[in-house]
Write a protein that holds these residues in place. Structure first.
Motif, PDB file in Angstrom:
ATOM      1  N   CYS A  69      -0.948  -4.884  -7.753  1.00 54.17           N
ATOM      2  CA  CYS A  69       0.349  -4.485  -7.204  1.00 54.17           C
ATOM      3  C   CYS A  69       0.234  -3.221  -6.360  1.00 54.17           C
ATOM      4  CB  CYS A  69       1.342  -4.194  -8.333  1.00 54.17           C
ATOM      5  SG  CYS A  69       1.732  -5.601  -9.386  1.00 54.17           S
ATOM      6  N   ASN A  70       1.152  -3.071  -5.445  1.00 56.89           N
ATOM      7  CA  ASN A  70       1.374  -1.794  -4.771  1.00 56.89           C
ATOM      8  C   ASN A  70       2.745  -1.278  -5.185  1.00 56.89           C
ATOM      9  OD1 ASN A  70      -0.940  -1.278  -3.259  1.00 56.89           O
ATOM     10  ND2 ASN A  70      -0.265  -2.537  -1.540  1.00 56.89           N
ATOM     11  N   PHE A  71       2.752  -0.135  -5.836  1.00 51.19           N
ATOM     12  CA  PHE A  71       3.998   0.527  -6.246  1.00 51.19           C
ATOM     13  C   PHE A  71       3.597   1.978  -6.468  1.00 51.19           C
ATOM     14  CE2 PHE A  71       8.040  -0.454  -9.027  1.00 51.19           C
ATOM     15  CZ  PHE A  71       8.740   0.510  -8.324  1.00 51.19           C
ATOM     16  N   TYR A  72       3.558   2.718  -5.335  1.00 54.73           N
ATOM     17  CA  TYR A  72       2.940   4.040  -5.338  1.00 54.73           C
ATOM     18  C   TYR A  72       3.635   5.031  -6.257  1.00 54.73           C
ATOM     19  CZ  TYR A  72      -0.511   3.143  -1.646  1.00 54.73           C
ATOM     20  OH  TYR A  72      -1.591   2.696  -0.926  1.00 54.73           O
ATOM     21  N   GLU A  73       4.893   4.764  -6.608  1.00 56.19           N
ATOM     22  CA  GLU A  73       5.578   5.637  -7.559  1.00 56.19           C
ATOM     23  C   GLU A  73       4.849   5.660  -8.906  1.00 56.19           C
ATOM     24  OE1 GLU A  73       6.944   3.575  -5.455  1.00 56.19           O
ATOM     25  OE2 GLU A  73       8.952   4.194  -4.839  1.00 56.19           O
ATOM     26  N   LEU A 125       3.270 -13.734   0.478  1.00 54.89           N
ATOM     27  CA  LEU A 125       3.414 -12.283   0.622  1.00 54.89           C
ATOM     28  C   LEU A 125       2.147 -11.764   1.301  1.00 54.89           C
ATOM     29  CD1 LEU A 125       4.871  -9.507  -0.353  1.00 54.89           C
ATOM     30  CD2 LEU A 125       3.124  -9.534  -2.122  1.00 54.89           C
ATOM     31  N   CYS A 127       0.290  -8.471   2.620  1.00 49.89           N
ATOM     32  CA  CYS A 127       0.237  -7.006   2.677  1.00 49.89           C
ATOM     33  C   CYS A 127      -0.448  -6.576   3.959  1.00 49.89           C
ATOM     34  CB  CYS A 127      -0.504  -6.453   1.466  1.00 49.89           C
ATOM     35  SG  CYS A 127      -0.694  -4.655   1.491  1.00 49.89           S
ATOM     36  N   MET A 133      -0.736 -13.185  -1.235  1.00 55.66           N
ATOM     37  CA  MET A 133      -0.483 -13.930  -2.469  1.00 55.66           C
ATOM     38  C   MET A 133       0.630 -14.927  -2.191  1.00 55.66           C
ATOM     39  SD  MET A 133      -0.623 -11.421  -5.737  1.00 55.66           S
ATOM     40  CE  MET A 133       0.305  -9.997  -5.277  1.00 55.66           C
ATOM     41  N   THR A 162      14.620   3.166  -3.068  1.00 53.77           N
ATOM     42  CA  THR A 162      14.102   2.955  -4.425  1.00 53.77           C
ATOM     43  C   THR A 162      14.526   4.121  -5.309  1.00 53.77           C
ATOM     44  OG1 THR A 162      12.156   1.732  -3.644  1.00 53.77           O
ATOM     45  CG2 THR A 162      11.929   2.823  -5.767  1.00 53.77           C
ATOM     46  N   TYR A 181      11.175   6.304  -1.835  1.00 49.14           N
ATOM     47  CA  TYR A 181      10.683   5.241  -0.943  1.00 49.14           C
ATOM     48  C   TYR A 181      11.906   4.612  -0.277  1.00 49.14           C
ATOM     49  CZ  TYR A 181       7.522   1.278   0.272  1.00 49.14           C
ATOM     50  OH  TYR A 181       6.735   0.348   0.899  1.00 49.14           O
ATOM     51  N   ASN A 210       6.510  -5.137 -10.502  1.00 54.46           N
ATOM     52  CA  ASN A 210       6.853  -5.868  -9.285  1.00 54.46           C
ATOM     53  C   ASN A 210       8.221  -5.468  -8.729  1.00 54.46           C
ATOM     54  OD1 ASN A 210       5.040  -7.976 -11.021  1.00 54.46           O
ATOM     55  ND2 ASN A 210       4.576  -8.071  -8.837  1.00 54.46           N
ATOM     56  N   ARG A 215      14.594  -6.135  -6.356  1.00 55.80           N
ATOM     57  CA  ARG A 215      13.818  -5.684  -5.204  1.00 55.80           C
ATOM     58  C   ARG A 215      14.054  -6.623  -4.038  1.00 55.80           C
ATOM     59  NH1 ARG A 215       8.134  -7.399  -5.484  1.00 55.80           N
ATOM     60  NH2 ARG A 215       7.844  -6.417  -3.470  1.00 55.80           N
ATOM     61  N   GLY A 223       4.174  -6.519   3.536  1.00 58.11           N
ATOM     62  CA  GLY A 223       4.731  -6.331   2.197  1.00 58.11           C
ATOM     63  C   GLY A 223       5.448  -5.016   1.987  1.00 58.11           C
ATOM     64  N   PHE A 224       5.059  -3.966   2.709  1.00 57.12           N
ATOM     65  CA  PHE A 224       5.689  -2.668   2.425  1.00 57.12           C
ATOM     66  C   PHE A 224       7.167  -2.635   2.790  1.00 57.12           C
ATOM     67  CE2 PHE A 224       3.890  -2.020   6.716  1.00 57.12           C
ATOM     68  CZ  PHE A 224       4.950  -1.443   7.403  1.00 57.12           C
ATOM     69  N   SER A 226       9.175  -4.871   1.752  1.00 54.88           N
ATOM     70  CA  SER A 226       9.857  -5.472   0.589  1.00 54.88           C
ATOM     71  C   SER A 226       9.972  -4.438  -0.527  1.00 54.88           C
ATOM     72  CB  SER A 226       9.103  -6.719   0.133  1.00 54.88           C
ATOM     73  OG  SER A 226       9.214  -7.740   1.117  1.00 54.88           O
ATOM     74  N   LYS A 228      10.933  -2.028  -3.593  1.00 54.88           N
ATOM     75  CA  LYS A 228      11.135  -2.335  -5.016  1.00 54.88           C
ATOM     76  C   LYS A 228      12.215  -1.467  -5.670  1.00 54.88           C
ATOM     77  CE  LYS A 228       6.408  -3.924  -5.755  1.00 54.88           C
ATOM     78  NZ  LYS A 228       5.135  -3.712  -6.477  1.00 54.88           N
TER      79      LYS A 228
HETATM   80  N1  LIG Z   1       9.299   1.424  -3.943  1.00 61.51           N
HETATM   81  C1  LIG Z   1       8.205   0.812  -3.504  1.00 61.51           C
HETATM   82  N2  LIG Z   1       8.291  -0.431  -2.983  1.00 61.51           N
HETATM   83  C2  LIG Z   1       7.178  -1.054  -2.538  1.00 61.51           C
HETATM   84  C3  LIG Z   1       5.918  -0.412  -2.559  1.00 61.51           C
HETATM   85  C4  LIG Z   1       5.858   0.904  -3.111  1.00 61.51           C
HETATM   86  O1  LIG Z   1       4.791   1.553  -3.184  1.00 61.51           O
HETATM   87  N3  LIG Z   1       7.011   1.474  -3.569  1.00 61.51           N
HETATM   88  N4  LIG Z   1       4.794  -1.064  -2.068  1.00 61.51           N
HETATM   89  C5  LIG Z   1       5.046  -2.102  -1.063  1.00 61.51           C
HETATM   90  C6  LIG Z   1       3.848  -2.848  -0.692  1.00 61.51           C
HETATM   91  S1  LIG Z   1       2.698  -2.043   0.290  1.00 61.51           S
HETATM   92  C7  LIG Z   1       3.676  -4.168  -1.018  1.00 61.51           C
HETATM   93  S2  LIG Z   1       2.363  -5.063  -0.435  1.00 61.51           S
HETATM   94  C8  LIG Z   1       4.616  -4.841  -1.946  1.00 61.51           C
HETATM   95  C9  LIG Z   1       3.838  -5.388  -3.118  1.00 61.51           C
HETATM   96  O2  LIG Z   1       4.667  -6.125  -3.982  1.00 61.51           O
HETATM   97  P1  LIG Z   1       4.037  -6.688  -5.323  1.00 61.51           P
HETATM   98  O3  LIG Z   1       3.286  -5.567  -5.997  1.00 61.51           O
HETATM   99  O4  LIG Z   1       5.190  -7.190  -6.120  1.00 61.51           O
HETATM  100  O5  LIG Z   1       3.090  -7.802  -4.926  1.00 61.51           O
HETATM  101  O6  LIG Z   1       5.631  -3.957  -2.447  1.00 61.51           O
HETATM  102  C10 LIG Z   1       6.150  -3.058  -1.497  1.00 61.51           C
HETATM  103  N5  LIG Z   1       7.282  -2.341  -2.049  1.00 61.51           N
END
Ligand SMILES: Nc1nc2c(c(=O)[nH]1)N[C@H]1C(S)=C(S)[C@@H](COP(=O)(O)O)O[C@H]1N2
Ligand SMILES: [Mo]
Length: 309
Positions: A69-73, A125, A127, A133, A162, A181, A210, A215, A223-224, A226, A228
């Motif tokens: 996953c990417n969710f930098y928080e 999806l 990225c 994916m 977010t 974010y 996710n 989200r 993907g960024f 989208s 979350k």
């Molecule tokens: N708040 C938030 N949303 C985010 C991100 C994040 O770091 N923080 N990463 C994004 C990126 S780079 C991608 S590729 C997708 C990844 O979604 P997944 O982890 O559910 O596959 O979420 C996106 N939404």
């Protein structure tokens, strides 16, 4: 509606789980049985109805989707969100909807979900890091929510935010991005039927890593976009702030539509690695608009797609 909490109603109450058989078992099981289950009346108990917008590509496994996953928080490593996102409190949850809308307010998640149709949307999806994916999301069209709150004349964009909770988000204690974010769409993109707010995947409530509990998913964009764990949606006249676009404008455009012909400054976007296929599997060609060109290309008529906007 706005701001009215129902603390006795839990997330599990409003997101029906597959009582009889989950999607993973369906996929693993006999095709005929699976098809019968999808077409039959038992489908209603899932809460999510099938959609013609779904791809018939094989979805990634639940384990792949929730562990890469990417969710930098929650950290910048691919497995950090799976390790850390349990710290996020997702109940209760509310989304502030404001700006150029008729009915601004703080909407409890259960109110948002009260009269929407949950669909299963199996989407690719892609990225910007050149991996991909296939995810069986559960969600509803963002357009339905926007209709409910009433978009005013003059609104041209939609901004998303977010949650920013450093106490629950170890990654957000570091200045990796200008938290919270934030992301944005043009209004026609936001109203497009492919654009959903997802509240689950594989017939289960959205895993925290996710983007629980709600989200954005915009399948033709990197993907960024989208974003979350959304807590705010604002209708604006001007193009909103978007975190990656703001931090590195020469690398991440506001539009960021998937485009195999426009390379990222530091890597090619022509091909991608499908998660789960192994390091020696051939890379897949990346498709224009991530394979959704028939549905979305007309929105960009007249725009120079080789340009960063
Ligand atoms: N708040 C938030 N949303 C985010 C991100 C994040 O770091 N923080 N990463 C994004 C990126 S780079 C991608 S590729 C997708 C990844 O979604 P997944 O982890 O559910 O596959 O979420 C996106 N939404
Ligand atoms: Mo990404």
């Amino acid at each position: 509606m706005a701001g009215r909490w129902k603390p006795d109603l839990t997330w599990a109450d409003v997101t029906p789980k597959a009582a009889y058989m989950n999607r993973r078992q369906l996929l693993a099981g006999a095709g005929a049985v699976a098809a019968g289950a999808i077409a039959g009346p038992a489908m209603a108990s899932l809460g999510a109805v099938p959609s013609p917008y779904s791809t018939d590509e094989t979805p990634n496994t639940f384990e792949e989707i929730t562990n890469y996953c990417n969710f930098y928080e929650f950290g910048t490593g691919k497995e950090d969100p799976a390790r850390n996102a349990h710290m996020l409190t997702t109940e209760p949850w509310a989304v502030r909807i404001d700006g150029l809308v008729d009915k601004p307010g703080l909407y409890g998640l259960e109110d948002i979900l009260a009269d929407v149709t949950l669909e299963e949307r199996i989407y690719r999806l892609r990225c910007v890091e050149a991996w991909s994916m296939v995810v069986p999301w559960v969600g509803f069209e963002l357009a339905d929510l926007l209709a409910k709150v009433g978009v005013q004349d003059g609104a041209r964009y939609v901004a998303f935010e977010t949650a920013y909770r450093p106490d629950e988000m170890p990654g957000a204690r570091f200045p990796i991005l200008d938290w919270p974010y934030r992301e944005g769409l043009r209004l026609d993109e936001a109203m497009h039927p492919l654009t959903i707010l997802a509240t689950g995947l594989y017939d289960e409530p959205m895993p925290n890593q996710n983007g629980a509990p709600i989200r954005l998913v915009v399948p033709w964009k990197y993907g960024f976009k989208s974003i979350k764990s959304v807590v705010r949606i604002t209708l604006t006249a001007d193009q909103p702030h978007a975190s990656w676009n703001h931090s590195q404008p020469r690398e991440y455009g506001f539009y960021s539509n998937v485009n195999p012909e426009v390379d990222h400054p530091r890597w090619s976007q022509a091909t991608e690695r499908r998660i789960g296929e192994g390091l020696f599997a051939p890379r897949r060609p990346t498709l224009m608009f991530n394979g959704y060109a028939d549905e979305v290309a007309s929105m960009y008529a007249g725009m120079d797609l080789t340009k960063f906007y």
